[in-house]
Design a protein around this motif. Structure first.
Motif, mmCIF file in Angstrom:
data_model
loop_
_atom_site.group_PDB
_atom_site.id
_atom_site.type_symbol
_atom_site.label_atom_id
_atom_site.label_comp_id
_atom_site.label_asym_id
_atom_site.label_seq_id
_atom_site.Cartn_x
_atom_site.Cartn_y
_atom_site.Cartn_z
ATOM 1 N N CYS A 17 16.225 53.461 -22.310
ATOM 2 C CA CYS A 17 17.190 53.714 -21.241
ATOM 3 C C CYS A 17 17.916 55.000 -21.592
ATOM 4 C CB CYS A 17 18.182 52.566 -21.132
ATOM 5 S SG CYS A 17 19.568 52.938 -20.042
ATOM 6 N N CYS B 120 22.051 54.379 -21.948
ATOM 7 C CA CYS B 120 22.661 53.713 -23.109
ATOM 8 C C CYS B 120 21.801 53.796 -24.368
ATOM 9 C CB CYS B 120 22.988 52.258 -22.787
ATOM 10 S SG CYS B 120 21.544 51.197 -22.700
ATOM 11 N N ASN C 16 19.166 52.203 -25.123
ATOM 12 C CA ASN C 16 18.478 50.960 -25.461
ATOM 13 C C ASN C 16 16.971 51.152 -25.598
ATOM 14 O OD1 ASN C 16 17.549 48.265 -25.517
ATOM 15 N ND2 ASN C 16 17.655 48.119 -23.277
ATOM 16 N N CYS D 240 17.047 48.460 -17.339
ATOM 17 C CA CYS D 240 17.720 48.207 -18.610
ATOM 18 C C CYS D 240 18.726 47.080 -18.441
ATOM 19 C CB CYS D 240 18.435 49.464 -19.090
ATOM 20 S SG CYS D 240 19.443 49.175 -20.557
ATOM 21 N N CYS E 261 22.897 47.865 -20.351
ATOM 22 C CA CYS E 261 24.052 48.501 -19.708
ATOM 23 C C CYS E 261 24.185 48.078 -18.250
ATOM 24 C CB CYS E 261 23.990 50.023 -19.842
ATOM 25 S SG CYS E 261 22.535 50.784 -19.102
#
Ligand SMILES: [Zn+2]
Ligand SMILES: [Zn+2]
Ligand SMILES: [Zn+2]
Ligand SMILES: [Zn+2]
Lengths: 238, 474
Positions: free
Chosen positions: B67, B70, B72, B93, B96
């Protein structure tokens, strides 16, 4: 075996018992704490709308019905339109938060957390030959959210789904004359390409049952189109 | 007086753009297309002129996805669904999601222009004095900010680390640098924001946390929680990460990513902590990490040193409804002499047991934990002296300072009591200049490395403070 909880994202140890292994039962996607926060609707219910009587004042009850249902029954426009409603979870603060994250924030994956309870409760109340009709979103809403939550719930049940309904476009609606508007002062209409199989049992699927207005409107459209047995099943109810 | 400084590529060169509300909204930020409160045609025309650009929200990697908002990369925090927008299976995602869904078909929007900066002349208005230790650290911070370097400030509990930042922030603002202070907790944001605004009255300060109202604004001085940092993009020339060790372990990769995205590539990075992780301590020792310590408290008295006391199998005793005799004795003495104390226990379940064991002893004894609804009331009552002994979990170790208290840990050998946690717990004692001493007792059922290292760290700090002449002469 350890997994990540679908809701709180924490790692948790799955409770594996011999029963799980022998019956090939699905293991839970939630940790024990999160699972325990869901409150199933149980006990004495309003025969018609499935409202749990132990969560409301005695004055809401008239025999086997709640006073809302008595009101629907006495209104000639709505009487007999909806056979019954049943819901899975109590719409409490926790459920409100979960549904908000799922539907408004758009965390689609959470639908898996409802699967087991949805399936079990559905087949407790409705026959296996039911046809599911999800409550539709407007096209603008559908674009905004990316998915229809009612359809996602219906897909959990593994039964035939009939996208029979469409929402009136509110923009087009406002351009109509007053007469036309009164004529079509309804929320839904039957999709032009859909015909209803005769003699079938239809179950409307939605996320929340609040006053029952939405499912009554939807049921009425199906009834006009010739359906006889129309019920509704929702994830939660207040 | 503030004055505008022009950057190399500037909207001023595109007169019709300089007035764009959309670009002002995007300055130093990165938003989802849906988050922009502007008509789609306007956004599109800005895009066609090259005034803004789109970034993919979700990027495919070798092993899965990342992502871009964020950072991730964890497989279990992605999911896919049949998307009504793009008509395909669309991955999004889940990490977030609270900030709106980033998916494969939702681009992130950034401005093509660097954010404008404002120069302030001597914006700091503050009459306080820095201790010698604070002054030395403040000079290091100021130099790091001027030279865009990365520095760690290792300040003991009670050193007064906020004030240490003032000269550096002042210098940053004089140089037209935009400053961000990131902190793990909302209460720190709320406490720090007014102090900063008071010290820099001519500078707009914004405080960002979940539910704050300043969210869409911009300011040269921003104080934010980690999640709020995720909306910024290439916005800051100076990033200060407060209590870097206090970020929950699970948040760490996200914080690191957010910091990287929110700062300009050349920005200086200042870390503040009272308890750096072992790996950082090693790096400092080997000279691989630039760091300055403030080994002395603001009041100039040495740190009280914890003592260890074996208390046998206390868990078994607690299960049976009693406490080890020496723990009882310690508590009794505090209550008899009227000295307030904290008793730390490792877990919530134990906390409730211990409180029920102690209640018959003195009914005013209370327990409090992180998710306690009455947490604020209980802490307030403790401060007022209405509660003689507060049993608590490690969560309370930061932030709560009460002038004249003793502290004990029951089960100091538990994994939850890391070196950092124990140093923080010891750091609650002797904070006031009027009561610079107090008893710190680690009751244990087997000494741990963390306990030994915590004690050693405290002793080392006192030694360094003496050597650097930072302590009051006795
Ligand atoms: Zn969970
Ligand atoms: Zn009813
Ligand atoms: Zn993300
Ligand atoms: Zn999509």
């Amino acid at each position: 075996m350890s997994e990540y909880c679908l809701l709180c994202h924490r790692r948790y140890a799955q409770r594996m018992s011999w029963r799980h292994l022998l019956m090939l039962k699905q293991t839970d996607v939630l940790c024990h704490e999160c699972r325990c926060s869901f409150v199933l609707i149980a006990g004495d219910l309003c025969e018609c709308c499935g409202r749990p009587f132990d969560r409301v004042d005695e004055s809401y009850r008239q025999g086997e019905l709640c006073i809302d249902c008595v009101r629907w029954k006495h209104d000639s426009t709505w009487s007999g339109v909806l056979t019954k409603n049943r819901s899975v979870y109590v719409y409490d603060a926790f459920m409100k938060e979960v549904i908000a994250r799922w539907k408004f924030r758009g965390d689609y994956a959470l639908v898996e957390a409802f699967r087991t309870d949805m399936c079990r409760e559905f087949f407790r109340h409705f026959p296996r030959n039911s046809i599911l009709v999800p409550i539709p979103l407007s096209s603008a809403r559908l674009y905004e959210r990316g998915f229809n939550q009612a359809k996602a719930l219906a897909e959990l049940l593994g039964l035939p789904i009939l996208d029979a309904l469409e929402r009136f476009d509110s923009a087009k609606q406002s351009k109509k004359s007053r007469h036309e508007r009164l004529e079509t002062d309804r929320v839904f209409h039957l999709r032009s390409d859909v015909s209803l199989p005769a003699g079938a049992s239809f179950v409307l699927i939605d996320d929340i049952y609040t006053t029952g207005t939405t499912v009554h409107h939807a049921a009425k459209v199906l009834r006009h189109a010739g359906a006889v047995d129309i019920s509704s099943f929702t994830l939660a109810r207040s | 007086m503030p004055s505008n400084r022009t950057s190399v590529i500037s909207p001023q060169k595109h007169p019709h753009v300089s007035s764009s509300e959309l670009l002002a909204f995007l300055a130093g930020k990165r938003f989802l297309l849906d988050e922009l409160p502007f008509p789609p045609e306007l956004i599109q025309s800005h895009y066609e002129h090259g005034y803004l650009s789109y970034q993919e929200g979700i990027v495919r990697t070798e092993h899965g996805y990342q992502c871009m908002r964020c950072g991730n990369r964890q497989v279990h925090l992605f999911a896919s669904f049949m998307c009504a927008r793009c008509g395909k299976m669309c991955t999004y995602c889940r990490q977030c999601i609270a900030m709106g869904r980033v998916s494969e078909c939702t681009p992130l929007v950034i401005s093509a222009f660097p954010i404008e900066s404002t120069v302030y002349e001597q914006p700091l208005v503050w009459n306080g004095a820095l201790s010698k230790g604070q002054r030395q650290a403040a000079e290091a911070v100021t130099r790091a900010i001027e030279n865009n370097e990365e520095w760690l400030v290792w300040a003991v509990c009670g050193a007064g680390k906020t004030e240490v930042l003032f000269p550096g922030i002042n210098r940053a603002l004089e140089l037209g640098k935009r400053v961000c202070i990131a902190t793990p907790r909302t209460d720190v944001v709320l406490e720090l924001a007014p102090r900063l605004q008071q010290a820099f009255p001519s500078v707009p300060v914004i405080a960002l946390y979940g539910g704050s109202e300043d969210r869409s604004k911009q300011a040269p001085l921003v104080i934010a929680t980690t999640h709020q940092l995720l909306r910024f993009y290439r916005a800051f020339d100076t990033m200060i990460i407060d209590e870097v060790d206090a970020f929950p372990y699970s948040v760490e990769p996200m914080l690191q990513y957010a910091t990287e995205q929110a700062r300009r590539e050349t920005a200086s990075l200042i870390y503040l902590t009272a308890t750096p992780h072992q790996s950082w301590q090693q790096e400092i020792k080997r000279g691989r990490r630039k760091a300055i310590t403030i080994p002395a408290r603001y009041h100039g008295y040495p740190l009280p040193i914890p003592s260890f006391e074996w208390c046998g199998n206390w868990r078994k005793k607690v299960k049976r409804g009693t406490l080890p005799a020496n723990v009882y004795a310690w508590i009794r003495k505090r209550i008899q002499t009227g000295k307030q104390a904290f008793l730390f226990v490792p877990h919530i379940e134990l906390l409730q047991r211990v409180v029920s064991i102690l209640k018959p002893f003195d009914h005013r004894i209370e327990g409090v934990h992180a998710e306690d609804d009455e947490r604020k009331e209980k802490v307030r009552a403790f401060r007022k002296g209405e509660i003689p002994l507060l049993v608590t979990t490690t969560i309370l170790e930061r932030g709560v300072t009460v002038p004249n208290i003793d502290v004990a840990v029951l089960g100091a050998e538990d994994d939850i009591f890391t070196e950092g946690a124990l140093v923080q717990i010891a750091g609650r004692v002797g904070r006031s200049a009027h009561y610079p001493n107090g008893d710190i007792r680690f009751f244990h059922y087997g000494k741990t490395r963390a306990m030994v290292q915590a004690r050693r760290q405290i002793i080392r700090m006192n030694k360094e403070a003496t050597e650097r002449g930072l302590l009051k002469s006795p």
